[in-house]
Design an enzyme around this catalytic site. Structure first.
Site, PDB file in Angstrom:
ATOM      1  N   CYS A  31      -3.492  -1.502 -12.512  1.00  0.00           N
ATOM      2  CA  CYS A  31      -5.230  -1.943 -12.254  1.00  0.00           C
ATOM      3  C   CYS A  31      -5.135  -1.404 -13.524  1.00  0.00           C
ATOM      4  O   CYS A  31      -5.310  -2.400 -14.698  1.00  0.00           O
ATOM      5  CB  CYS A  31      -5.581  -0.706 -11.594  1.00  0.00           C
TER       6      CYS A  31
HETATM    7  N1  LIG Z   1      -6.761   1.757  -5.582  1.00  0.00           N
HETATM    8  C1  LIG Z   1      -6.206   1.181  -6.690  1.00  0.00           C
HETATM    9  O1  LIG Z   1      -6.971   0.194  -7.451  1.00  0.00           O
HETATM   10  C2  LIG Z   1      -5.093   0.296  -6.865  1.00  0.00           C
HETATM   11  C3  LIG Z   1      -4.639  -0.342  -7.756  1.00  0.00           C
HETATM   12  C4  LIG Z   1      -3.537  -1.586  -7.827  1.00  0.00           C
HETATM   13  C5  LIG Z   1      -2.575   0.026  -7.501  1.00  0.00           C
HETATM   14  N2  LIG Z   1      -2.154   0.678  -6.696  1.00  0.00           N
HETATM   15  C6  LIG Z   1      -1.230   1.289  -6.147  1.00  0.00           C
HETATM   16  O2  LIG Z   1      -1.550   1.077  -4.549  1.00  0.00           O
HETATM   17  C7  LIG Z   1      -1.369   2.051  -3.978  1.00  0.00           C
HETATM   18  C8  LIG Z   1      -1.476   2.740  -2.820  1.00  0.00           C
HETATM   19  O3  LIG Z   1      -2.807   3.216  -3.878  1.00  0.00           O
HETATM   20  P1  LIG Z   1      -4.397   3.513  -3.095  1.00  0.00           P
HETATM   21  O4  LIG Z   1      -5.441   3.566  -4.185  1.00  0.00           O
HETATM   22  O5  LIG Z   1      -4.882   1.763  -1.455  1.00  0.00           O
HETATM   23  O6  LIG Z   1      -3.661   4.840  -1.765  1.00  0.00           O
HETATM   24  P2  LIG Z   1      -4.297   5.246  -0.425  1.00  0.00           P
HETATM   25  O7  LIG Z   1      -5.523   4.679  -0.509  1.00  0.00           O
HETATM   26  O8  LIG Z   1      -3.845   6.660  -0.522  1.00  0.00           O
HETATM   27  O9  LIG Z   1      -3.398   4.284   0.587  1.00  0.00           O
HETATM   28  C9  LIG Z   1      -2.051   4.442   0.491  1.00  0.00           C
HETATM   29  C10 LIG Z   1      -0.936   3.819   2.077  1.00  0.00           C
HETATM   30  O10 LIG Z   1       0.027   4.811   2.623  1.00  0.00           O
HETATM   31  C11 LIG Z   1      -0.174   5.311   2.836  1.00  0.00           C
HETATM   32  N3  LIG Z   1       0.984   6.850   2.597  1.00  0.00           N
HETATM   33  C12 LIG Z   1       0.375   7.496   2.643  1.00  0.00           C
HETATM   34  N4  LIG Z   1       1.179   8.194   1.874  1.00  0.00           N
HETATM   35  C13 LIG Z   1       2.551   7.646   2.452  1.00  0.00           C
HETATM   36  C14 LIG Z   1       3.952   8.222   3.316  1.00  0.00           C
HETATM   37  N5  LIG Z   1       4.785   9.369   2.051  1.00  0.00           N
HETATM   38  N6  LIG Z   1       4.623   7.420   3.825  1.00  0.00           N
HETATM   39  C15 LIG Z   1       4.410   6.278   4.412  1.00  0.00           C
HETATM   40  N7  LIG Z   1       2.898   5.688   3.710  1.00  0.00           N
HETATM   41  C16 LIG Z   1       2.342   6.772   3.630  1.00  0.00           C
HETATM   42  C17 LIG Z   1      -1.461   5.579   3.390  1.00  0.00           C
HETATM   43  O11 LIG Z   1      -1.545   6.101   4.704  1.00  0.00           O
HETATM   44  P3  LIG Z   1      -2.838   6.840   5.449  1.00  0.00           P
HETATM   45  O12 LIG Z   1      -4.213   5.635   6.023  1.00  0.00           O
HETATM   46  O13 LIG Z   1      -2.128   7.655   6.966  1.00  0.00           O
HETATM   47  O14 LIG Z   1      -3.300   7.757   4.556  1.00  0.00           O
HETATM   48  C18 LIG Z   1      -2.105   4.238   3.024  1.00  0.00           C
HETATM   49  O15 LIG Z   1      -1.834   4.015   3.891  1.00  0.00           O
HETATM   50  C19 LIG Z   1      -0.351   3.285  -4.798  1.00  0.00           C
HETATM   51  O16 LIG Z   1       0.789   2.889  -5.503  1.00  0.00           O
HETATM   52  C20 LIG Z   1      -0.972   2.990  -6.049  1.00  0.00           C
HETATM   53  O17 LIG Z   1      -0.602   3.493  -7.124  1.00  0.00           O
HETATM   54  C21 LIG Z   1      -3.964   0.709  -6.613  1.00  0.00           C
END
Ligand SMILES: NC(=O)c1ccc[n+]([C@@H]2O[C@H](COP(=O)([O-])OP(=O)(O)OC[C@H]3O[C@@H](n4cnc5c(N)ncnc54)[C@H](OP(=O)(O)O)[C@@H]3O)[C@@H](O)[C@H]2O)c1
Length: 340
Positions: free
Chosen positions: A147
């Site tokens: 982001c």
């Molecule tokens: N948030 C942002 O603004 C943003 C922007 C750009 C990129 N990203 C990237 O997108 C990715 C997700 O970010 P997020 O903010 O959406 O994170 P998040 O809300 O913590 O979601 C992570 C997802 O992955 C699952 N998960 C977590 N640990 C896991 C594991 N060990 N094995 C399998 N599944 C697992 C989680 O399941 P549960 O529901 O069970 O926890 C959830 O569905 C990250 O790599 C982040 O860097 C995020």
């Protein structure tokens, strides 16, 4: 026939945003939602905003018969599984960070793990759509930008590509708490973030090498970067304020000209005539860019503002999917920002 897609990490913030967009995309069919802790639940029960997702779409452990896997997993998790998905003939769009850096050693330095699929780093296309369309179109693996890199690179690109600035950058950025995902942590409790602004991560934030990598590509030479993000008390939105000295001989008029012509053909980037705010992009795939010159110090100030969950994550992933399949780039992404 709609393209069958899956989301691995569907129950998180970025995955939930992707599900919201994919459920309204006319050429995509969401066939599988992979999650960790909500397995067996209907996706619409796991994420309350997905009100009309089919009841049959339950959170599971595999990607079914999806042709494309969107991964929104934490760092290191997509890299473990991507080779198998590709071997099964699927494409991968990683919203996470596992395929963004070209040098495998950078994963040891910045992420603390040995990359399990270094060949895919060579193969992956960096998903900053505006500057990598040709590679994205042909790619099996697209590494969606982070982001902060997305906003910073769009803000700086016109000046860097025109050769108007030096190679020593400072980026001061601010993001709402959804940038940290839905993990529960003391640092993200209301009591911790309310009425407070806090820098974090510098000088070793993981987006630093990614921003440097693409800036160096645009500049045609290595660059220096100090990147300091801040956590601010709101849910969505990100603004990156970037500083770099003008090169000897470069003028404010040249900067103005470079920005005026830079994004005229782009569906989601607009150059504004005043500093943009995060609210002006809320819920949309837009990135607003503004540039001005501090004449007294011969320094460019370039700003990028976007919604971290849309243009900063799910929206640009969908934009890349559209490029990969030759769909109109704005398909499924037409929503204007929500105001006020
Ligand atoms: N948030 C942002 O603004 C943003 C922007 C750009 C990129 N990203 C990237 O997108 C990715 C997700 O970010 P997020 O903010 O959406 O994170 P998040 O809300 O913590 O979601 C992570 C997802 O992955 C699952 N998960 C977590 N640990 C896991 C594991 N060990 N094995 C399998 N599944 C697992 C989680 O399941 P549960 O529901 O069970 O926890 C959830 O569905 C990250 O790599 C982040 O860097 C995020």
């Amino acid at each position: 026939m709609a393209i069958k897609v899956a989301i691995a990490g569907a129950t998180g913030y970025a995955g939930g945003e992707l599900a919201r967009l994919l459920l309204r995309h006319p050429e995509a069919k969401l066939v599988a939602a992979v999650g960790r802790s909500s397995q067996g639940k209907a996706l619409r029960d796991a994420l309350p905003h997905l009100l009309d997702a089919p009841a049959s779409l339950t959170v599971g452990a595999d990607v079914g018969d999806a042709e494309v896997v969107f991964t929104t997993l934490p760092a290191g998790e997509a890299a473990k599984q991507a080779s198998a998905w590709l071997a099964e003939g699927r494409k991968v769009v990683d919203v996470g960070s596992d395929f963004r850096l070209k040098d495998p050693k950078d994963y040891e330095t910045w992420y603390g793990f040995t990359h399990p699929a270094p060949d895919l780093l060579r193969e992956s296309a960096y998903g900053l759509t505006e500057f990598h369309r040709a590679e994205i179109k042909k790619a099996r693996v697209v590494a969606n930008p982070g982001c902060y890199p997305n906003a910073s690179l769009l803000a700086l690109a016109p000046a860097v590509r025109a050769g108007l600035v030096s190679d020593d950058f400072i980026i001061d950025a601010k993001s709402g708490v959804s940038g940290a995902g839905h993990t529960v942590d003391e640092a993200y409790l209301f009591g911790s973030i309310d009425s407070s602004v806090r820098p974090y991560g510098a000088p070793k934030h993981r987006h630093t090498p990614e921003i440097k990598q693409d800036l160096a590509l645009m500049a045609g030479k290595p660059v220096r970067l100090t990147f300091t993000p801040h956590l601010i008390p709101m849910t969505r939105g990100l603004v990156a304020t970037c500083y770099v000295s003008l090169r000897d001989g470069a003028t404010a008029a040249q900067v103005k000209e470079a920005y005026a012509g830079a994004y005229t053909e782009e569906p989601f980037v607009r150059v504004t005539s005043r500093f943009p705010g995060t609210k002006e992009v809320f819920g949309s795939n837009w990135c607003l860019v503004y540039a001005t010159v501090d004449e007294a110090n011969r320094r460019l100030i370039a700003v990028g503002a976007l919604d971290n969950l849309v243009k900063g994550a799910a929206g640009s992933a969908l934009q890349n999917f559209n490029v990969m399949y030759g769909f109109p780039e704005a398909m499924g992404l037409g929503a204007l920002p929500i105001w006020p």
